[in-house]
Design a protein around this motif. Structure first.
Motif, PDB file in Angstrom:
ATOM      1  N   MET A  17      51.193 138.109 -56.937  1.00  0.00           N
ATOM      2  CA  MET A  17      52.301 138.390 -56.298  1.00  0.00           C
ATOM      3  C   MET A  17      53.709 138.532 -56.908  1.00  0.00           C
ATOM      4  O   MET A  17      54.208 139.426 -56.981  1.00  0.00           O
ATOM      5  N   SER A  18      53.896 137.711 -57.699  1.00  0.00           N
ATOM      6  CA  SER A  18      55.084 137.803 -58.617  1.00  0.00           C
ATOM      7  C   SER A  18      55.097 138.798 -59.432  1.00  0.00           C
ATOM      8  O   SER A  18      56.125 139.513 -59.673  1.00  0.00           O
ATOM      9  N   ASP A  19      53.815 139.460 -59.975  1.00  0.00           N
ATOM     10  CA  ASP A  19      53.869 140.665 -60.635  1.00  0.00           C
ATOM     11  C   ASP A  19      54.288 141.672 -59.795  1.00  0.00           C
ATOM     12  O   ASP A  19      55.144 142.746 -60.491  1.00  0.00           O
ATOM     13  N   ASP A  20      53.947 141.725 -58.541  1.00  0.00           N
ATOM     14  CA  ASP A  20      54.345 142.944 -57.791  1.00  0.00           C
ATOM     15  C   ASP A  20      55.955 142.885 -57.464  1.00  0.00           C
ATOM     16  O   ASP A  20      56.559 143.964 -57.356  1.00  0.00           O
ATOM     17  N   ILE A  21      56.507 141.582 -57.557  1.00  0.00           N
ATOM     18  CA  ILE A  21      57.847 141.424 -57.179  1.00  0.00           C
ATOM     19  C   ILE A  21      58.649 142.065 -58.667  1.00  0.00           C
ATOM     20  O   ILE A  21      59.661 142.582 -58.398  1.00  0.00           O
ATOM     21  N   GLN A  22      57.891 141.356 -59.984  1.00  0.00           N
ATOM     22  CA  GLN A  22      58.655 142.124 -61.072  1.00  0.00           C
ATOM     23  C   GLN A  22      58.430 143.518 -61.279  1.00  0.00           C
ATOM     24  O   GLN A  22      59.446 144.084 -61.763  1.00  0.00           O
ATOM     25  N   ALA A  23      57.612 144.015 -60.722  1.00  0.00           N
ATOM     26  CA  ALA A  23      57.386 145.596 -60.761  1.00  0.00           C
ATOM     27  C   ALA A  23      58.527 146.338 -59.930  1.00  0.00           C
ATOM     28  O   ALA A  23      59.097 147.271 -60.266  1.00  0.00           O
ATOM     29  N   LEU A  24      58.549 145.574 -58.750  1.00  0.00           N
ATOM     30  CA  LEU A  24      59.463 146.044 -57.731  1.00  0.00           C
ATOM     31  C   LEU A  24      60.916 146.076 -58.599  1.00  0.00           C
ATOM     32  O   LEU A  24      61.878 147.245 -58.413  1.00  0.00           O
ATOM     33  N   ASP A  25      61.335 144.820 -58.995  1.00  0.00           N
ATOM     34  CA  ASP A  25      62.302 144.776 -59.681  1.00  0.00           C
ATOM     35  C   ASP A  25      62.973 145.573 -61.057  1.00  0.00           C
ATOM     36  O   ASP A  25      63.718 146.253 -61.091  1.00  0.00           O
ATOM     37  N   ASP A  26      61.732 145.780 -61.699  1.00  0.00           N
ATOM     38  CA  ASP A  26      61.874 146.653 -63.055  1.00  0.00           C
ATOM     39  C   ASP A  26      62.217 148.234 -62.396  1.00  0.00           C
ATOM     40  O   ASP A  26      62.925 148.899 -63.123  1.00  0.00           O
ATOM     41  N   TRP A  27      61.486 148.504 -61.187  1.00  0.00           N
ATOM     42  CA  TRP A  27      61.594 150.055 -60.672  1.00  0.00           C
ATOM     43  C   TRP A  27      63.153 150.127 -60.353  1.00  0.00           C
ATOM     44  O   TRP A  27      63.620 150.986 -60.169  1.00  0.00           O
ATOM     45  N   LEU A  28      63.530 149.146 -59.326  1.00  0.00           N
ATOM     46  CA  LEU A  28      64.634 149.155 -58.622  1.00  0.00           C
ATOM     47  C   LEU A  28      66.173 148.941 -59.433  1.00  0.00           C
ATOM     48  O   LEU A  28      67.283 149.476 -59.250  1.00  0.00           O
ATOM     49  N   SER A  29      66.021 148.160 -60.646  1.00  0.00           N
ATOM     50  CA  SER A  29      67.191 147.452 -61.440  1.00  0.00           C
ATOM     51  C   SER A  29      67.886 149.098 -61.753  1.00  0.00           C
ATOM     52  O   SER A  29      69.275 148.878 -61.909  1.00  0.00           O
ATOM     53  N   PRO A  30      67.263 149.847 -62.420  1.00  0.00           N
ATOM     54  CA  PRO A  30      68.030 151.085 -62.967  1.00  0.00           C
ATOM     55  C   PRO A  30      68.911 151.791 -61.758  1.00  0.00           C
ATOM     56  O   PRO A  30      69.913 152.258 -62.238  1.00  0.00           O
ATOM     57  N   LEU A  31      68.206 151.822 -60.651  1.00  0.00           N
ATOM     58  CA  LEU A  31      68.975 152.402 -59.581  1.00  0.00           C
ATOM     59  C   LEU A  31      70.023 151.815 -59.210  1.00  0.00           C
ATOM     60  O   LEU A  31      71.044 152.243 -58.821  1.00  0.00           O
ATOM     61  N   ILE A  32      69.960 150.304 -59.093  1.00  0.00           N
ATOM     62  CA  ILE A  32      70.784 149.616 -58.456  1.00  0.00           C
ATOM     63  C   ILE A  32      72.173 149.357 -59.577  1.00  0.00           C
ATOM     64  O   ILE A  32      73.188 149.365 -59.158  1.00  0.00           O
ATOM     65  N   ALA A  33      71.669 149.643 -60.795  1.00  0.00           N
ATOM     66  CA  ALA A  33      72.839 149.139 -61.833  1.00  0.00           C
ATOM     67  C   ALA A  33      73.837 150.532 -61.755  1.00  0.00           C
ATOM     68  O   ALA A  33      74.773 150.347 -62.394  1.00  0.00           O
ATOM     69  N   LYS A  34      73.545 151.453 -61.417  1.00  0.00           N
ATOM     70  CA  LYS A  34      74.405 152.822 -61.179  1.00  0.00           C
ATOM     71  C   LYS A  34      75.546 152.346 -59.922  1.00  0.00           C
ATOM     72  O   LYS A  34      76.380 153.352 -60.010  1.00  0.00           O
ATOM     73  N   LEU A  35      75.155 151.550 -59.138  1.00  0.00           N
ATOM     74  CA  LEU A  35      76.323 151.388 -58.235  1.00  0.00           C
ATOM     75  C   LEU A  35      77.361 150.506 -58.544  1.00  0.00           C
ATOM     76  O   LEU A  35      77.137 149.530 -59.515  1.00  0.00           O
ATOM     77  N   ASP A  36      78.417 150.504 -57.994  1.00  0.00           N
ATOM     78  CA  ASP A  36      79.570 149.603 -58.194  1.00  0.00           C
ATOM     79  C   ASP A  36      79.327 148.275 -57.578  1.00  0.00           C
ATOM     80  O   ASP A  36      78.534 148.110 -56.874  1.00  0.00           O
ATOM     81  N   ALA A  37      80.171 147.474 -57.878  1.00  0.00           N
ATOM     82  CA  ALA A  37      80.032 146.014 -57.323  1.00  0.00           C
ATOM     83  C   ALA A  37      80.021 145.767 -56.210  1.00  0.00           C
ATOM     84  O   ALA A  37      79.137 145.117 -55.598  1.00  0.00           O
ATOM     85  N   LYS A  38      80.997 146.569 -55.306  1.00  0.00           N
ATOM     86  CA  LYS A  38      81.273 146.335 -53.906  1.00  0.00           C
ATOM     87  C   LYS A  38      79.827 146.925 -53.201  1.00  0.00           C
ATOM     88  O   LYS A  38      79.279 146.342 -52.177  1.00  0.00           O
ATOM     89  N   GLN A  39      79.276 147.995 -53.694  1.00  0.00           N
ATOM     90  CA  GLN A  39      78.128 148.498 -53.104  1.00  0.00           C
ATOM     91  C   GLN A  39      76.983 147.655 -53.272  1.00  0.00           C
ATOM     92  O   GLN A  39      76.106 147.490 -52.349  1.00  0.00           O
ATOM     93  N   ARG A  40      76.933 147.114 -54.330  1.00  0.00           N
ATOM     94  CA  ARG A  40      75.824 146.205 -54.670  1.00  0.00           C
ATOM     95  C   ARG A  40      75.770 145.052 -53.683  1.00  0.00           C
ATOM     96  O   ARG A  40      74.670 144.580 -53.448  1.00  0.00           O
ATOM     97  N   ARG A  41      76.963 144.341 -53.694  1.00  0.00           N
ATOM     98  CA  ARG A  41      77.284 143.183 -52.579  1.00  0.00           C
ATOM     99  C   ARG A  41      76.765 143.591 -51.303  1.00  0.00           C
ATOM    100  O   ARG A  41      75.831 142.943 -50.539  1.00  0.00           O
ATOM    101  N   ARG A  42      77.171 144.875 -50.896  1.00  0.00           N
ATOM    102  CA  ARG A  42      76.878 145.359 -49.596  1.00  0.00           C
ATOM    103  C   ARG A  42      75.371 145.488 -49.481  1.00  0.00           C
ATOM    104  O   ARG A  42      74.446 145.256 -48.310  1.00  0.00           O
TER     105      ARG A  42
END
Length: 152
Positions: A1-26
């Motif tokens: 299960m942790s592998d699935d979470i890690q895969a989700l994190d690896d997939w979403l991290s580059p997308l979320i990194a493009k947001l500014d801090a306020k948008q990431r908090r929201r």
């Protein structure tokens, strides 16, 4: 299960990194609230993250007092917002139990031994996973992130 979470994190991290801090908090706040709602529904349905039902309570002895606690669903009060908290710390979403109730939920989450009362006997509790990710949770998180990115 942790592998699935890690895969989700690896997939979403580059997308979320493009947001500014306020948008990431929201986004983190929305994901935490949605995840808390889904965990609450699953706890009220008395099911583990893998879909199996919670282990039932032990059958009381004949000498035990007959009472309402044996008839009610387990963890009904723990699924309320007072105990099951959804917070975000920076751009991280956190859902869990905090304070004194965290020890009780940890005992059930991992099936540990604990005292029934202060001077009572030590009892081994059955494992009942109160918190965890289901496949639907992972899909819902990915969908909500994509929806948030689409609106930005």
């Amino acid at each position: 299960m942790s592998d699935d979470i890690q895969a989700l994190d690896d997939w979403l991290s580059p997308l979320i990194a493009k947001l500014d801090a306020k948008q990431r908090r929201r986004l983190a706040r929305k994901v935490a609230q949605d995840l808390r709602r889904r965990q609450r529904e699953r706890i009220r349905a008395q099911t583990n993250p893998d879909g199996t039902p919670f282990a039932p309570r032990k059958v009381p002895s004949l000498r035990a007092k007959q009472g309402g606690i044996r008839r009610r669903a387990m963890f009904s009060k723990l699924s309320t917002a007072r105990w099951l908290k959804a917070t975000n710390q920076g751009d991280t979403a956190v859902v869990g139990f905090f304070g004194n109730v965290a020890r009780l939920t940890k005992t059930h989450q991992y099936g540990l031994r604990d005292r029934v009362s202060r001077d009572g006997p030590r009892v081994e509790y059955a494992q009942r996973e109160l918190l965890g990710f289901t496949a639907q949770d992972r899909e819902h998180i990915a969908g909500s992130v994509l929806t948030h990115l689409d609106t930005v």
